[in-house]
Design a protein around this motif. Structure first.
Motif, PDB file in Angstrom:
ATOM      1  N   GLU A 282     -34.014  28.831  -0.171  1.00 50.41           N
ATOM      2  CA  GLU A 282     -34.756  28.624   1.065  1.00 50.41           C
ATOM      3  C   GLU A 282     -33.754  28.389   2.191  1.00 50.41           C
ATOM      4  N   LEU A 283     -33.878  29.183   3.247  1.00 47.65           N
ATOM      5  CA  LEU A 283     -32.998  29.040   4.400  1.00 47.65           C
ATOM      6  C   LEU A 283     -33.804  28.583   5.609  1.00 47.65           C
ATOM      7  N   GLN A 284     -33.156  27.840   6.477  1.00 50.39           N
ATOM      8  CA  GLN A 284     -33.810  27.346   7.677  1.00 50.39           C
ATOM      9  C   GLN A 284     -32.948  27.668   8.889  1.00 50.39           C
ATOM     10  N   MET A 285     -33.581  27.889  10.031  1.00 50.15           N
ATOM     11  CA  MET A 285     -32.855  28.209  11.260  1.00 50.15           C
ATOM     12  C   MET A 285     -32.898  27.015  12.212  1.00 50.15           C
ATOM     13  N   LEU A 286     -31.760  26.736  12.838  1.00 55.59           N
ATOM     14  CA  LEU A 286     -31.647  25.647  13.798  1.00 55.59           C
ATOM     15  C   LEU A 286     -30.978  26.147  15.078  1.00 55.59           C
ATOM     16  N   ARG A 287     -31.221  25.433  16.170  1.00 52.56           N
ATOM     17  CA  ARG A 287     -30.449  25.679  17.385  1.00 52.56           C
ATOM     18  C   ARG A 287     -28.997  25.321  17.121  1.00 52.56           C
ATOM     19  N   LEU A 288     -28.091  25.970  17.862  1.00 54.54           N
ATOM     20  CA  LEU A 288     -26.684  25.571  17.773  1.00 54.54           C
ATOM     21  C   LEU A 288     -26.498  24.177  18.364  1.00 54.54           C
ATOM     22  N   PRO A 289     -25.491  23.448  17.912  1.00 53.03           N
ATOM     23  CA  PRO A 289     -25.156  22.177  18.574  1.00 53.03           C
ATOM     24  C   PRO A 289     -24.757  22.453  20.017  1.00 53.03           C
TER      25      PRO A 289
END
Length: 422
Positions: A282-289
Motif C-alpha cells: 500500500e502506497l500513500q501520497m503526501l505533499r512535499l515538505p
C-alpha cells in the motif's frame, strides 16, 4: 537530449539516404494514408498505445498509424536526427522541456483552432503555447509528490507526518529514525536530483528556476538543496551517494520503495501504479515538505508530455484527427488511463472516472485535494531540455565529494545560463 544543431552531420547523412531511398510517400500498398507517430516509454506503455492506435484505426479505416517507439535514453537523439533531416514523424511526443527548442526552430505546426480544446483544462493547455501560438496539446497531468510505502513506514513505529506543515528538517529527522528502527537493510528515504524538485524547493524560498531568460535560483538556494542530501547521507536516512546512483540507474522497478527497502521517496504521480504493482504494498501520497516559514509547497500540475504535429507533415488533417482522438475520445482515455498523466479533458475524465484502477483513483483524489495549492507549470526556454542532465551531474559531483558546493554552484549556474543563451 541533443539540440538540433548537434545532429547536423547525422542529419546530412540521413538526408542523403532519404533522397536516395525513394519509395514511401506517405501511403500504404492498400491505399491507406500512413501516419507516423513517435513516442517513448516502457513495454507496458507500448502495449497500451498499440491498443489506442487500433481503436483509432477502427474508427478511421483509411488511416494506418505506424508507431515509432523507443526507450527513453535514445528517444530525443533519434527524434532530433529525424527532424533535422526533414524526416520528422507526423505526430511527435515531446516533453515540456523540449517545446521551446522544437517550436522555436520551426519544427512544429501551429495547432491553434486545429484540435478541439474546448473541454480541456485551459490552465494546463497554456503549457503547450510558445510565442502566443498553440504548438502542443498536453497528454495529461502529473504532480511531483512524496510517496510513502506504508508497510515499511509502519514497521518503524513512526507516525505519518502532517504533510500540510512538515519541514525539510522534519523529513530528514524522520528518515533517520526510520532507518535506525529497521533491520539494517531498509532506509527512511531515497532521494532524487529531479530538476522539478529543485524548482519546487526554490519556489518555497520565493525564487523561480527560470526568470527573465536566466536561471533565477540563487547559489544559496542550490547549496541549501544539496545540504539536504548531505544530511540524509550523513544521518543514514538514505543510502550513500554511490548506492543512490546505482538505484537511480536501475529504474523505478528497482527503487527502494519498489523493492520494499525504503519508506519514502519522491516520484511523479503517474508512477504510483507501477510502484504499487512491483512492491505489492500500500502506497500513500503526501505533499512535499517545505522550508521553514514558506507559504507554499511549490507544487504544480505538470503535463506528463505533449502531443505535437510536425510542421513538415503532408498529412496534417489525419494528424489532427489522431491528436483529437487521443485527447477527446473516451475510448482512447479508457485505454490509456493515467499512463501519460491524468486526462485534462473534464468530460472524458468523468466518463472513465469509475473505471479507473485503484492507483489512478488514488492519484485523482490526491490531485483534487491539493488542486487549490497548485501553481501553473512554466514552459522552459530554449536550452531547458538540457537542465535535467546539468542538475544531475553537479548534484552527483557534490554528494560524491568530487566538488565543493561553492564550486559546483558557480559552475552549475554558468553552464545552465549558457544553455539558455544558446
Amino acid at each position: 537530449m541533443r539540440s538540433l544543431k548537434t545532429v547536423a552531420l547525422l542529419a546530412a547523412a540521413a538526408l542523403t539516404l532519404t533522397a536516395c531511398g525513394g519509395g514511401d510517400e506517405g501511403g500504404t500498398a492498400d491505399g491507406k494514408v500512413k501516419l507516423r507517430f513517435s513516442y517513448w516509454g516502457s513495454d507496458a506503455r507500448q502495449k497500451l498505445t498499440e491498443q489506442a492506435i487500433a481503436a483509432f484505426e477502427k474508427k478511421n479505416p483509411n488511416i494506418d498509424v505506424v508507431g515509432e517507439f523507443s526507450d527513453w535514453p535514445s528517444y530525443y537523439e533519434s527524434l532530433a536526427t529525424k527532424v533535422a533531416a526533414n524526416d520528422a514523424p507526423d505526430v511527435m511526443t515531446l516533453e515540456i522541456r523540449g517545446l521551446a527548442e522544437y517550436a522555436g526552430r520551426g519544427a512544429l505546426a501551429d495547432l491553434t483552432g486545429k484540435v478541439n480544446v474546448a473541454d480541456l483544462d485551459q490552465q494546463v493547455l497554456a503549457t503547450g503555447s510558445f510565442d502566443g501560438k498553440q504548438y502542443a496539446i498536453p497528454t495529461g497531468v502529473n504532480v511531483f509528490a512524496m510517496f510513502v510505502n506504508k508497510p515499511v513506514f509502519d514497521k518503524s513505529g513512526e507516525k505519518l507526518p502532517d504533510d500540510t506543515s512538515w519541514t525539510w528538517d522534519d523529513y530528514i529527522k524522520l528518515s533517520e529514525k526510520i532507518t535506525k528502527a529497521g533491520d539494517g537493510t531498509t532506509f527512511g528515504t531515497e532521494y532524487t536530483f529531479n530538476q522539478v524538485y529543485l524548482s519546487m524547493f526554490a519556489a518555497q524560498r520565493g525564487e523561480k528556476f527560470y526568470d527573465n531568460g536566466k536561471i533565477g535560483v540563487t547559489p544559496e538556494t542550490i547549496k541549501a538543496w544539496w545540504a539536504n542530501f548531505d544530511q540524509l547521507i550523513k544521518t543514514k536516512g538514505s543510502p550513500d551517494a554511490a548506492k543512490m546512483a546505482e538505484i537511480a540507474a536501475a529504474g523505478v522497478e528497482q527503487s527502494l520503495i519498489g523493492t520494499n527497502k525504503g519508506a519514502m521517496g519522491m516520484w511523479w504521480s503517474n508512477q504510483l501504479g507501477t510502484l504499487a504493482k512491483v512492491s505489492g504494498s500500500e502506497l500513500q501520497m503526501l505533499r512535499l515538505p517545505k522550508a521553514e516559514g514558506a507559504s507554499t509547497h511549490g507544487m504544480f500540475l505538470q503535463p506528463a508530455m505533449h502531443w505535437t504535429i510536425s510542421s513538415k507533415t503532408e498529412r496534417s488533417a489525419e494528424a489532427q484527427k489522431f491528436v483529437d482522438f487521443l485527447v477527446n475520445d473516451p475510448e482512447a482515455t479508457g485505454i490509456l488511463l493515467s499512463d501519460r498523466g491524468l486526462p485534462i479533458n473534464s468530460k472524458v475524465l468523468a466518463s472513465v472516472k469509475d473505471k479507473l484502477p485503484p492507483a489512478d483513483q488514488q492519484i485523482l483524489t490526491f490531485v483534487e485535494s491539493v488542486k487549490s495549492e497548485l501553481a501553473q507549470a512554466e514552459v522552459p526556454p530554449k536550452g531547458g531540455s538540457k537542465m535535467e542532465d546539468i542538475v544531475r551531474r553537479y548534484s552527483e559531483a557534490v554528494t560524491s565529494g568530487q566538488q565543493s558546493p561553492d564550486e559546483a554552484a558557480t559552475k552549475f549556474l554558468e553552464e545552465a545560463n549558457a544553455a539558455i543563451a544558446g
